[in-house]
Design a protein around this motif. Structure first.
Motif, PDB file in Angstrom:
ATOM      1  N   THR A  23      16.370 -19.736  -3.116  1.00  0.00           N
ATOM      2  CA  THR A  23      17.265 -20.314  -4.579  1.00  0.00           C
ATOM      3  C   THR A  23      18.593 -20.372  -4.380  1.00  0.00           C
ATOM      4  O   THR A  23      19.250 -19.240  -3.711  1.00  0.00           O
ATOM      5  CB  THR A  23      16.603 -19.378  -5.413  1.00  0.00           C
ATOM      6  OG1 THR A  23      15.432 -19.165  -5.687  1.00  0.00           O
ATOM      7  CG2 THR A  23      17.154 -19.769  -6.868  1.00  0.00           C
ATOM      8  N   MET A  78      21.306 -16.219 -11.709  1.00  0.00           N
ATOM      9  CA  MET A  78      21.039 -14.842 -10.947  1.00  0.00           C
ATOM     10  C   MET A  78      21.857 -14.286 -10.128  1.00  0.00           C
ATOM     11  O   MET A  78      21.625 -13.419  -9.343  1.00  0.00           O
ATOM     12  CB  MET A  78      19.618 -15.131 -10.221  1.00  0.00           C
ATOM     13  CG  MET A  78      18.330 -15.491 -11.199  1.00  0.00           C
ATOM     14  SD  MET A  78      16.844 -15.656 -10.216  1.00  0.00           S
ATOM     15  CE  MET A  78      17.114 -17.078  -9.440  1.00  0.00           C
ATOM     16  N   SER A 104      17.688 -21.177 -17.430  1.00  0.00           N
ATOM     17  CA  SER A 104      17.379 -19.686 -17.666  1.00  0.00           C
ATOM     18  C   SER A 104      16.928 -19.885 -19.080  1.00  0.00           C
ATOM     19  O   SER A 104      17.692 -20.045 -19.948  1.00  0.00           O
ATOM     20  CB  SER A 104      18.449 -18.904 -17.413  1.00  0.00           C
ATOM     21  OG  SER A 104      18.100 -17.480 -17.717  1.00  0.00           O
ATOM     22  N   GLY A 157      14.379 -20.198 -14.413  1.00  0.00           N
ATOM     23  CA  GLY A 157      14.376 -19.019 -14.405  1.00  0.00           C
ATOM     24  C   GLY A 157      14.230 -18.315 -15.939  1.00  0.00           C
ATOM     25  O   GLY A 157      14.181 -19.106 -16.614  1.00  0.00           O
ATOM     26  N   SER A 209      11.904 -16.813 -10.938  1.00  0.00           N
ATOM     27  CA  SER A 209      12.559 -17.794 -10.023  1.00  0.00           C
ATOM     28  C   SER A 209      11.462 -18.830  -9.806  1.00  0.00           C
ATOM     29  O   SER A 209      10.239 -18.633  -9.009  1.00  0.00           O
ATOM     30  CB  SER A 209      13.016 -17.283  -8.821  1.00  0.00           C
ATOM     31  OG  SER A 209      13.318 -17.962  -7.686  1.00  0.00           O
ATOM     32  N   GLY A 219      11.057 -13.797  -8.297  1.00  0.00           N
ATOM     33  CA  GLY A 219      11.690 -13.337  -9.622  1.00  0.00           C
ATOM     34  C   GLY A 219      11.842 -11.871  -9.399  1.00  0.00           C
ATOM     35  O   GLY A 219      12.224 -10.887 -10.197  1.00  0.00           O
TER      36      GLY A 219
END
Length: 373
Positions: free
Chosen positions: A46, A51, A87, A236, A243, A256
């Motif tokens: 990613t 994040m 997100s 996300g 993720s 994630g």
């Protein structure tokens, strides 16, 4: 005698070695296995701002531009897809958390805006209609971790780097004019060294008599079988436990940071089924059409983290011509740029952004002892 020996052939070590060699140095890169196949080869790939630690946003933005132009500076394709990122917040608590974190990242320069659930559906038709709000960022995407290793290998060879794959290093001795690195294929001498071993930086630093604690995270990841297109963005969730992206050939990678069992010596040794189920359920909650997909494989990837979750990148105090580079949170995103900054420092240039010296992480006595040794 080499000008520089880099120990650790992940994204960080490979980038330092590549730019140092292109800067005119005689470089050797020592890696215990194949290039970029340890932590750098088993992550989700990613490339996201949402994040990334706030302090690393300026670095991540520069690194994202490097990834997007990888074919130009690396010389080879690494399967980079630049796309929008979301997100998601499903609850009032998540909405508050997302608003706070997005605001801080926006202050640091990330182009993140809060959008409604309805607009999130317009950006990503595959997303759940239960989304309250979403963080929306056009600077997002992902790369193919396997192709990254192949590309770096070709680029390093083309740059004249003496590449020593499948060559474990077991120690370093300081001597007049530089360092002697003990390896499975004999002693390698260099005027300068860079320790770029990721989760293995802690035992590497011990070779020099310095204790630098590095936490090892065992991140579980899941990949589905190939399915029809169900999403076109990177997704996300506000709490950071997801993720999600779909690769062009149809597989969906789910991550994630759900933890498995293992350590730096053994790697990821056991996946925890309840956490895999939780990760997959969360992915299906975010992208409902994923419910029809089947899991093809699951594995554990390693991630290094310092005590303050900021990188270890800069000179090693008390030891001239010795450097460290690694333990970068969301290191796949920011790693190439931070490593390039370190290469600039080694080449005698002023880095465009500050590095992250490890003095802050060491007891004063450790620095004094290193100098004396």
């Amino acid at each position: 005698m080499h000008d520089l020996a880099v120990i650790g052939g992940g994204v960080h070590g490979s980038t330092v070695a590549l730019f140092a060699a292109r800067g005119g140095m005689k470089v050797t890169l020592i890696e215990r296995g194949p290039l970029c196949r340890e932590a750098s080869g088993v992550n989700a790939g990613t490339l996201t701002m949402q994040m990334t630690r706030v302090a690393l946003i300026p670095y991540a933005l520069q690194a994202h531009a490097m990834w997007a132009s990888a074919r130009e500076w690396l010389g080879h394709d690494v399967g980079v897809v630049v796309c929008d990122g979301l997100s998601l917040a499903f609850t009032e608590q998540e909405e508050e958390l997302l608003s706070f974190r997005a605001g801080k990242r926006r202050e640091a320069g990330a182009p993140i805006e809060l959008i409604s659930g309805a607009r999130a559906l317009a950006v990503e038709p595959g997303v759940s209609d239960k989304v309250r709000v979403a963080g929306y960022c056009k600077v997002d995407g992902y790369a193919n971790a396997y192709l990254t290793g192949l590309a770096f290998r070709r680029a390093l060879i083309e740059a004249g780097v003496d590449l020593k794959e499948n060559t474990p290093a077991s120690g370093i001795t300081r001597e007049d004019g530089g360092f002697a690195v003990q390896t499975a294929q004999g002693v390698v001498r260099a005027k300068r060294i860079v320790l770029a071993g990721g989760v293995w930086i802690e035992p590497m630093m011990a070779w020099l008599g310095i204790r630098l604690p590095i936490k090892t995270l065992i991140n579980q990841l899941v990949v589905t079988e190939r399915v029809r297109p169900v999403m076109r963005t990177v997704v996300g969730i506000a709490n950071g436990l997801l993720s999600l992206k779909q690769y062009p050939h149809g597989t969906v990678v789910i991550g994630g940071g759900w933890q498995g069992l293992g350590d730096r010596e053994r790697g990821g040794v056991e996946l925890l089924p309840d956490r895999i189920v939780g990760n997959v359920r969360l992915a299906c909650h975010a992208i409902p059409d994923l419910k029809a997909a089947r899991v093809a494989r699951a594995w554990a990837g390693l991630e290094a983290e310092t005590a303050d979750a900021l990188p270890a990148a800069g000179p090693i105090p008390g030891i001239p011509d010795a450097y460290v580079c690694g333990s970068v949170h969301s290191g796949y995103t920011s790693g190439p740029y931070i490593a390039r900054l370190l290469a600039d420092r080694i080449l005698g240039r002023e880095p465009a952004l500050p590095l992250f010296p490890i003095d802050r992480l060491l007891a004063p006595s450790a620095i004094s002892e290193a100098r004396n040794d």
